[in-house]
Design an enzyme around this catalytic site. Structure first.
Site, mmCIF file in Angstrom:
data_model
loop_
_atom_site.group_PDB
_atom_site.id
_atom_site.type_symbol
_atom_site.label_atom_id
_atom_site.label_comp_id
_atom_site.label_asym_id
_atom_site.label_seq_id
_atom_site.Cartn_x
_atom_site.Cartn_y
_atom_site.Cartn_z
ATOM 1 N N ASP A 26 4.881 -63.074 -52.017
ATOM 2 C CA ASP A 26 5.942 -62.578 -52.912
ATOM 3 C C ASP A 26 6.530 -61.248 -52.425
ATOM 4 O OD1 ASP A 26 3.961 -60.782 -53.485
ATOM 5 O OD2 ASP A 26 4.011 -61.065 -55.664
ATOM 6 N N ASP A 99 -8.852 -44.950 -57.489
ATOM 7 C CA ASP A 99 -8.074 -43.765 -57.803
ATOM 8 C C ASP A 99 -8.145 -43.590 -59.315
ATOM 9 O OD1 ASP A 99 -6.060 -41.698 -57.423
ATOM 10 O OD2 ASP A 99 -5.457 -42.835 -55.662
ATOM 11 N N ASP A 200 -7.102 -37.982 -59.036
ATOM 12 C CA ASP A 200 -5.735 -37.519 -58.818
ATOM 13 C C ASP A 200 -5.461 -36.186 -59.518
ATOM 14 O OD1 ASP A 200 -3.029 -38.602 -57.829
ATOM 15 O OD2 ASP A 200 -2.546 -38.052 -59.890
ATOM 16 N N GLU A 254 -8.659 -34.445 -55.740
ATOM 17 C CA GLU A 254 -7.430 -34.027 -55.069
ATOM 18 C C GLU A 254 -7.118 -32.633 -55.585
ATOM 19 O OE1 GLU A 254 -2.772 -35.226 -54.360
ATOM 20 O OE2 GLU A 254 -3.665 -35.418 -56.326
ATOM 21 N N HIS A 327 -0.892 -41.231 -48.403
ATOM 22 C CA HIS A 327 0.364 -41.804 -48.895
ATOM 23 C C HIS A 327 1.359 -40.736 -49.368
ATOM 24 C CE1 HIS A 327 -1.980 -40.757 -52.311
ATOM 25 N NE2 HIS A 327 -0.991 -41.011 -53.132
ATOM 26 N N ASP A 328 0.958 -39.460 -49.330
ATOM 27 C CA ASP A 328 1.826 -38.400 -49.841
ATOM 28 C C ASP A 328 2.521 -37.579 -48.753
ATOM 29 O OD1 ASP A 328 1.427 -38.938 -52.515
ATOM 30 O OD2 ASP A 328 -0.335 -37.640 -52.667
HETATM 31 C C1 GLC Z 1 -1.011 -37.193 -56.545
HETATM 32 C C2 GLC Z 1 -0.804 -38.521 -55.858
HETATM 33 C C3 GLC Z 1 0.656 -38.750 -55.715
HETATM 34 C C4 GLC Z 1 1.257 -38.811 -57.099
HETATM 35 C C5 GLC Z 1 0.924 -37.558 -57.906
HETATM 36 C C6 GLC Z 1 1.185 -37.776 -59.353
HETATM 37 O O1 GLC Z 1 -0.565 -36.133 -55.797
HETATM 38 O O2 GLC Z 1 -1.489 -38.553 -54.635
HETATM 39 O O3 GLC Z 1 0.951 -39.911 -54.998
HETATM 40 O O4 GLC Z 1 2.629 -38.969 -57.014
HETATM 41 O O5 GLC Z 1 -0.431 -37.210 -57.807
HETATM 42 O O6 GLC Z 1 0.272 -38.688 -59.883
HETATM 43 CA CA CA Z 2 1.749 -60.474 -53.050
#
Ligand code: GLC
Ligand code: CA
Length: 556
Positions: A26, A99, A200, A254, A327-328
Site C-alpha cells: 500500500d 518510543d 521522547d 531524549e 529521524h530528526d
Molecule cells: C522528538 C522526536 C521528533 C518529534 C518531537 C515531538 O524530538 O524525535 O521527531 O517531532 O519530539 O514529538
Molecule cells: Ca504497507
C-alpha cells in the site's frame, strides 16, 4: 528485578517504520515489511531495535502525535503483526524498544476530546489557561514547530499549551491521573515483553509553576522554564520505582540542551539513575548552532569537543548513547562527510563513533551511506517542522535551507535494491524515493565486500569482539586539529587506535609520536579496519581523503 544492563553489549538499529519496508504494497512501510528484514538486521550484527512510534496517529508529526497508546496502527499491521515481530526479534536475540511520547498527545486522542469538554477526570489532563485581556496569550513561550506555544480551543473557550505542533497538546504531568496513565502505558508494553523505551522529549514534562514569561530569543523562548523542570526527577523516580524497576529494561531519554555534567544527574549509575542513557544533541551540532536550521560551516573541533567531553565526563559513572543519525536530522554523510567521497566518508564516520564507549545506534539507511534528498519544489516536503521554518521567505531561499536542514532527508524510503521504488514497495510510495537508489542500495552493497554496508558489519563485529571497546579508557589526541580526529581506547595490554581524516586534502599524521605507541604497533597487520588499502608499516603516514584506520594490538 535485577537490572543487568544488557544494552552495554549491543548495537541498536532505529526503524522509522513508515519508510523502512512495505510488506503489503500500500506504499506505507509496516511490520510485515520489518518481519522480512529481521534477518538482514541480524546479519548486520544488530542486537536491539528502537521503533519510532507505531501507534495509531493522525500523523500531524509522523506518529509523534499519538491517539491511542495501547494499540498499533492498522497501517503498520495492528497488534498481531507487532506481537509476531516481537517474538521473531526475540528468537534472534534482538531486543525491542518502543518510543514513549508522553510530553504530549494528539489532539484527536480521546483524553483531549474529553478534556476540552471538561469531562472528569480528563478536565485537567492538559495545560489549559483562560485568555488574558484583549485575548492575550497566557505567556510568551514559543512552540518548536508552529508559532506560539498556545492555541485557542473553541469548544472549551480556553488556550491550551503545545510545545510542538498545534495538533500536539501538552499533557499536564502535574496531574497524578496523567502520571497513572503513563505508568499504565509503560506497564502495558513491558508486560507484553517489550524491552524498554526511548522517551521522547521527556525532559520537558515538568513546567515551571506559574508558567512565567521568558526573555530568550524566539524559537527557544520558554525552554528554561520547561526543560529539566522543577518536578522532573520526582516524576521520573515515580515511574522508575513503580514500574520500570520491576523489569530488566532499558530507559533512554531524549534530552535537548543537556551537558554531560547535567546528564549525570540522570544517568549516574550510583545516583538517581532515572535513565540508562541519554540522547544528547551536542554531537548533532557539528555544522549548526543548536538546530539544523541555524547552519554554520562544519567544525571538526566542535564535533570532537562534543565527542570527547561526553566520553570523559561520563566515564566510570554513566553510559553513553552513541549516534550520528536519526529521524530528526539530515543524513550525516551530507553533513559531516562528503557526497563526493561518499563511500570513504561514510566509513570514516562509522569508525569515528563506533569505537567510542557506549551503545551505538544506527539509523536506517545510515549503514548504506544514504545521502540527503534535494527536491526541486517546497511542495514536495512533508514534515511539519520543515514547512513551518521561514514560511515567508522566497521559495529559492527556503529550498536552499531545507536541502541542508530538513529532517525529510532522513525520511525518504529505505533503498533495498535498484528496482522500482528502490524495492521499498510494490505500490506507490507514500513519500519520495531518493533518486540515487540505483547507486546506493542494500542488494548491491551485500554483493560488494568494500561497500559501506560491509564496513558497518565489520565494525560492529569488531566492536563486539574486542573487550577494550566496551571498557577501555578513552583518550583523544591532536585535539586542535581541524582535520583529524584521533583517539585511543586502552586497558592493560589492549590498545585500540582510531585515526580519521575529515578532509579531502592529504593530511600528514604521526600517531606513534602522539600516543607513545611503539613503531611496531603500526605494523600493517595490526590495522584491523580501513577504507583504503594500507601497505606501509609506518608510524607516520599521509592520510587520503576521508581516510580512516583502526589499529589494534593486544600483546605489546
Ligand atoms: C522528538 C522526536 C521528533 C518529534 C518531537 C515531538 O524530538 O524525535 O521527531 O517531532 O519530539 O514529538
Ligand atoms: Ca504497507
Amino acid at each position: 528485578m535485577k537490572h543487568t544492563r544488557w544494552y552495554k553489549n549491543r548495537v541498536f538499529y532505529q526503524i522509522w517504520p513508515r519508510s523502512f519496508a512495505d510488506g503489503n504494497g500500500d506504499g506505507i512501510g509496516d511490520l510485515w515489511g520489518v518481519l522480512e528484514k529481521l534477518d538482514y538486521l541480524k546479519e548486520l550484527g544488530i542486537g536491539g531495535i528502537w521503533f519510532s512510534p507505531l501507534y495509531p496517529s493522525p500523523n500531524a508529526d509522523c506518529g509523534y502525535d499519538i491517539s491511542d497508546y495501547k494499540d498499533i496502527a492498522p497501517e503498520y499491521g495492528g497488534m498481531a503483526a507487532f506481537e509476531k515481530v516481537l517474538e521473531e526479534a526475540h528468537k534472534r536475540d534482538m531486543k525491542v524498544i518502543m518510543d514513549l511520547v508522553v510530553n504530549h498527545t494528539s489532539d484527536e486522542h480521546e483524553w483531549f476530546r474529553k478534556s476540552r469538554e471538561r469531562i472528569d477526570p480528563y478536565t485537567d489532563y492538559y495545560i489549559w489557561r483562560p485568555a488574558g485581556k484583549n485575548n492575550r496569550l497566557p505567556n510568551n513561550w514559543d512552540s518548536h514547530f508552529e508559532g506560539k506555544a498556545w492555541s485557542w480551543d473553541e469548544v472549551r473557550q480556553e488556550y491550551y499549551m503545545h510545545l510542538f505542533a498545534v495538533k500536539q497538546p501538552d499533557l499536564n504531568m502535574d496531574n497524578h491521573f496523567v502520571r497513572e496513565e503513563v505508568k499504565n502505558i509503560m506497564d502495558f508494553w513491558l508486560s507484553k515483553g517489550v524491552d524498554g523505551f526511548r522517551e521522547d522529549v521527556i525532559t520537558f514534562i515538568s513546567k515551571k509553576e506559574g508558567l512565567p514569561n521568558d526573555r530568550l530569543l524566539p524559537v527557544f523562548r520558554g525552554i528554561f522554564h520547561y526543560n529539566h523542570g522543577p518536578r522532573l526527577h520526582e516524576y521520573l523516580q515515580e515511574f522508575k520505582h513503580e514500574v520500570l524497576d520491576r523489569y530488566d529494561c532499558v530507559t533512554i531519554a531524549e534530552a535537548p540542551l543537556v551537558s554531560p555534567r547535567k546528564a549525570l544527574e540522570y544517568v549516574d549509575e550510583d545516583g538517581s539513575n532515572d535513565f540508562d542513557m541519554m540522547i544528547q544533541f551536542q554531537c548533532m551540532c557539528g555544522n549548526c548552532l543548536f538546530l539544523d536550521y541555524i547552519p554554520t560551516p562544519f567544525s571538526l573541533r566542535r564535533l570532537k569537543y562534543a565527542f570527547s567531553s561526553w566520553q570523559r565526563k561520563l566515564n566510570g559513572k554513566g553510559w553513553n548513547l552513541l549516534y550520528l543519525e536519526n529521524h530528526d536530522h539530515p543524513r550525516v554523510v551530507s553533513r559531516y562527510g562528503s557526497e563526493q567521497y561518499r563511500v570513504e566518508s561514510a566509513k570514516m564516520l562509522c569508525a569515528s563513533y563506533m569505537f567510542q564507549q557506549g551503545t551505538p545506534f544506527v539509523y536506517q539507511g545510515q549503514e548504506l551511506g544514504m545521502t540527503n534528498w534535494y527536491p526541486e519544489h517546497i511542495s514536495e516536503y512533508e514534515d511539519v517542522q520543515t514547512l513551518n521554518n521561514h514560511p515567508n521567505w522566497p521559495e529559492e531561499k527556503r529550498l536552499k535551507l531545507y536541502h541542508r536542514a530538513s529532517r525529510d532527508s532522513a525520511r525518504t524510503p529505505m533503498q533495498w535494491n535498484s528496482e522500482d521504488n528502490a524495492g521499498f514497495t510494490t505500490g506507490t510510495p507514500w513519500f519520495h524515493v531518493n533518486e540515487n537508489y540505483r547507486e546506493i542500495n542494500v542488494a548491491d552493497q551485500l554483493q560488494d565486500k568494500d561497500s559501506v554496508l560491509a564496513f558497518y558489519k565489520k565494525a560492529i563485529a569488531l566492536r563486539k569482539k574486542l573487550a577494550v571497546v566496551k571498557n577501555g579508557v578513552y583518550r583523544e589526541y591532536m585535539r586542535l586539529s581541524g582535520k583529524v580526529y584521533m583517539y585511543t581506547r586502552t586497558d592493560g595490554m589492549h590498545k585500540l587506535l582510531v585515526v580519521a581524516s575529515y578532509s579531502e586534502k592529504p593530511v600528514r599524521v604521526s600517531p606513534a609520536f602522539c600516543t607513545g605507541f611503539t613503531k611496531t604497533y603500526f605494523d600493517k597487520n595490526n590495522c584491523v579496519l580501513f577504507n583504503y588499502p594500507v601497505s606501509e608499516n609506518g608510524a607516520a603516514f599521509t592520510m587520503r581523503p576521508y581516510e580512516v584506520r583502526v589499529y589494534y594490538c593486544d600483546h605489546l
